[in-house]
Every structure is written in C-alpha cells, then in structure tokens.
Design a protein around this motif. Sequence first.
Motif, short mmCIF file in Angstrom:
data_model
loop_
_atom_site.label_atom_id
_atom_site.label_comp_id
_atom_site.label_asym_id
_atom_site.label_seq_id
_atom_site.Cartn_x
_atom_site.Cartn_y
_atom_site.Cartn_z
N LYS A 85 0.84 -1.20 0.00
CA LYS A 85 0.00 0.00 0.00
C LYS A 85 0.87 1.25 0.00
O LYS A 85 0.62 2.20 -0.76
CB LYS A 85 -0.92 -0.01 1.22
N GLN A 86 1.93 1.27 0.82
CA GLN A 86 2.83 2.44 0.87
C GLN A 86 3.52 2.67 -0.47
O GLN A 86 3.71 3.81 -0.88
CB GLN A 86 3.86 2.27 2.00
N ALA A 87 3.88 1.59 -1.15
CA ALA A 87 4.50 1.72 -2.48
C ALA A 87 3.52 2.36 -3.45
O ALA A 87 3.90 3.21 -4.27
CB ALA A 87 4.96 0.36 -2.99
N GLN A 88 2.25 1.97 -3.36
CA GLN A 88 1.23 2.57 -4.21
C GLN A 88 1.06 4.06 -3.88
O GLN A 88 0.91 4.87 -4.78
CB GLN A 88 -0.11 1.84 -4.00
N GLN A 118 1.74 9.64 -5.42
CA GLN A 118 2.24 10.97 -5.05
C GLN A 118 3.14 11.52 -6.15
O GLN A 118 3.18 12.73 -6.37
CB GLN A 118 2.99 10.91 -3.72
N GLN A 119 3.86 10.67 -6.83
CA GLN A 119 4.76 11.11 -7.90
C GLN A 119 3.98 11.58 -9.13
O GLN A 119 4.53 12.22 -10.01
CB GLN A 119 5.72 9.99 -8.29
N MET A 120 2.69 11.27 -9.16
CA MET A 120 1.87 11.67 -10.31
C MET A 120 1.46 13.14 -10.23
O MET A 120 0.91 13.68 -11.20
CB MET A 120 0.62 10.78 -10.39
N ASN A 121 1.72 13.78 -9.08
CA ASN A 121 1.38 15.20 -8.91
C ASN A 121 -0.06 15.50 -9.34
O ASN A 121 -0.31 16.37 -10.18
CB ASN A 121 2.36 16.11 -9.66
N LEU A 122 -0.99 14.78 -8.78
CA LEU A 122 -2.40 14.94 -9.12
C LEU A 122 -2.96 16.23 -8.52
O LEU A 122 -2.49 16.70 -7.48
CB LEU A 122 -3.21 13.75 -8.60
N PRO A 123 -3.98 16.78 -9.15
CA PRO A 123 -4.59 18.00 -8.60
C PRO A 123 -5.33 17.69 -7.29
O PRO A 123 -5.69 16.55 -7.03
CB PRO A 123 -5.58 18.43 -9.69
N VAL A 124 -5.56 18.71 -6.51
CA VAL A 124 -6.23 18.58 -5.22
C VAL A 124 -7.60 17.92 -5.38
O VAL A 124 -8.04 17.14 -4.53
CB VAL A 124 -6.36 19.97 -4.54
N GLU A 125 -8.27 18.20 -6.48
CA GLU A 125 -9.61 17.65 -6.72
C GLU A 125 -9.60 16.12 -6.79
O GLU A 125 -10.63 15.48 -6.64
CB GLU A 125 -10.22 18.18 -8.03
N ALA A 126 -8.44 15.55 -7.06
CA ALA A 126 -8.34 14.09 -7.18
C ALA A 126 -8.30 13.40 -5.82
O ALA A 126 -8.44 12.17 -5.75
CB ALA A 126 -7.10 13.72 -7.99
N ALA A 127 -8.13 14.15 -4.74
CA ALA A 127 -7.97 13.57 -3.41
C ALA A 127 -9.08 12.58 -3.03
O ALA A 127 -8.79 11.48 -2.57
CB ALA A 127 -7.84 14.66 -2.36
N PRO A 128 -10.37 12.92 -3.23
CA PRO A 128 -11.42 11.94 -2.86
C PRO A 128 -11.35 10.65 -3.69
O PRO A 128 -11.59 9.56 -3.17
CB PRO A 128 -12.73 12.68 -3.13
N VAL A 129 -10.99 10.79 -4.95
CA VAL A 129 -10.89 9.61 -5.82
C VAL A 129 -9.73 8.74 -5.36
O VAL A 129 -9.85 7.51 -5.27
CB VAL A 129 -10.71 10.04 -7.30
N VAL A 130 -8.61 9.37 -5.06
CA VAL A 130 -7.43 8.64 -4.59
C VAL A 130 -7.72 8.00 -3.24
O VAL A 130 -7.34 6.84 -3.00
CB VAL A 130 -6.20 9.57 -4.52
N GLU A 131 -8.40 8.71 -2.37
CA GLU A 131 -8.75 8.16 -1.06
C GLU A 131 -9.62 6.91 -1.21
O GLU A 131 -9.39 5.90 -0.55
CB GLU A 131 -9.48 9.22 -0.23
N GLN A 132 -10.59 6.96 -2.12
CA GLN A 132 -11.44 5.79 -2.35
C GLN A 132 -10.62 4.64 -2.93
O GLN A 132 -10.82 3.48 -2.59
CB GLN A 132 -12.61 6.14 -3.28
N TYR A 133 -9.67 4.98 -3.81
CA TYR A 133 -8.79 3.96 -4.38
C TYR A 133 -8.05 3.22 -3.27
O TYR A 133 -7.97 1.99 -3.28
CB TYR A 133 -7.79 4.60 -5.34
N PHE A 134 -7.53 3.95 -2.29
CA PHE A 134 -6.78 3.31 -1.21
C PHE A 134 -7.68 2.49 -0.30
O PHE A 134 -7.27 1.45 0.20
CB PHE A 134 -5.95 4.32 -0.43
N ILE A 135 -8.89 2.93 -0.11
CA ILE A 135 -9.85 2.12 0.65
C ILE A 135 -10.11 0.81 -0.08
O ILE A 135 -10.06 -0.27 0.50
CB ILE A 135 -11.16 2.91 0.88
N LEU A 158 -8.21 -0.57 -2.42
CA LEU A 158 -6.96 -1.34 -2.49
C LEU A 158 -6.72 -2.10 -1.19
O LEU A 158 -6.38 -3.29 -1.22
CB LEU A 158 -5.77 -0.42 -2.78
N THR A 159 -6.91 -1.43 -0.07
CA THR A 159 -6.72 -2.07 1.22
C THR A 159 -7.66 -3.26 1.38
O THR A 159 -7.25 -4.34 1.80
CB THR A 159 -6.95 -1.06 2.36
N GLU A 160 -8.90 -3.07 1.00
CA GLU A 160 -9.88 -4.16 1.09
C GLU A 160 -9.51 -5.32 0.17
O GLU A 160 -9.56 -6.48 0.56
CB GLU A 160 -11.27 -3.63 0.74
N LEU A 161 -9.10 -4.98 -1.05
CA LEU A 161 -8.70 -6.02 -2.01
C LEU A 161 -7.51 -6.81 -1.51
O LEU A 161 -7.50 -8.05 -1.53
CB LEU A 161 -8.36 -5.38 -3.37
#
Length: 156
Positions: free
Chosen positions: A43-46, A51-68, A70-73
């Motif tokens: 998960k930390q590697a992901q 983070q290296q993708m320099n995504l815009p702030v608006e992407a935060a909720p999408v990324v947060e859901q991705y990590f949720i 990912l963790t479940e998967l």
Amino acid sequence: MAISFMLSGISFAASDEHKKAAEELLLLTKVNEQMTQVLEGTKQAQIRQIQQMNLPVEAAPVVEQYFIDLTELLQTAMGWDTLKNEYIRVYTEAFSISELKEISKFYKSAAGRNYISKRVELNQGLMAVAEKQTVDLQPKVILLQQKLSSDLQKLK
C-alpha cells in the motif's frame, strides 16, 4: 506393488494435530504479522507512486477511495484469514508433526524469540546488501546485454 504405486500419487490430508502444530509454528514466527507488514508495504509503495503523479487537489477523494478499495482487495486476497489454511497446508506437507514441534520448541526458547524480534532488521540489512550488489552489478549486466545484442547483429 501396483497398489503402492497408485497410492504414491495420493496426497493424504493432514490430521488436526498436524495442522495445529503447523499453525502454532506460523503464529510463533509471526507470519500473520509479516503478512500485514507486506500488505502495508504494498500500500505504501502505491501511495508513493501516486504521489509522484502530482495529481490536482480535486483528485484527493478519488485517490482516497482507491486506497480504501486497495486495502480491502489486498486484505481479502492476501490477508492472513484468506491464506492461513494454505500456509498450514504447505507447512504440513513440508514437515512432520514431530519436526513442527521441534521447530516450535526452538522459537519458544530465548534464542528463538530473540531471532524473531531481530528478523525484521536482519531482513532489512540483507536486502540492503542485495540492493547494493544489484546496483553495483547493473553496469556489468548492461555491458553483457550490449555484447549479446552486438553478437546477435553479427549473425544477421
């Protein structure tokens, strides 16, 4: 003799005692905790990669859901509860009940507990040695690849 030959390919299920001895060893050696650490490392590697993708702030909720998700998967596919019985099967196929008990006896000893407590830092040290060797080796591998390419070109 024919019966012996036919039975040689049959895998017999481990007894409850055998499974219990394997599970005890797995827990003594903290395999379940190691699995959690591996999943967290994945998960930390992901996280670092995203983070290296320099995504815009608006992407935060999408990324947060991705990590949720990912963790479940990861937990569902690779967690202790999912793989425990397979790990027990591997151990019961590799070791007899008496061997499992002897190995567990070691891990219950002061030396065994000390080894377990230092295993993470030992593995980190060993990985550092291997990584350094890999970095040092890389230029030589590149030279060999270039030579292979050149030698193959000469065959054309």
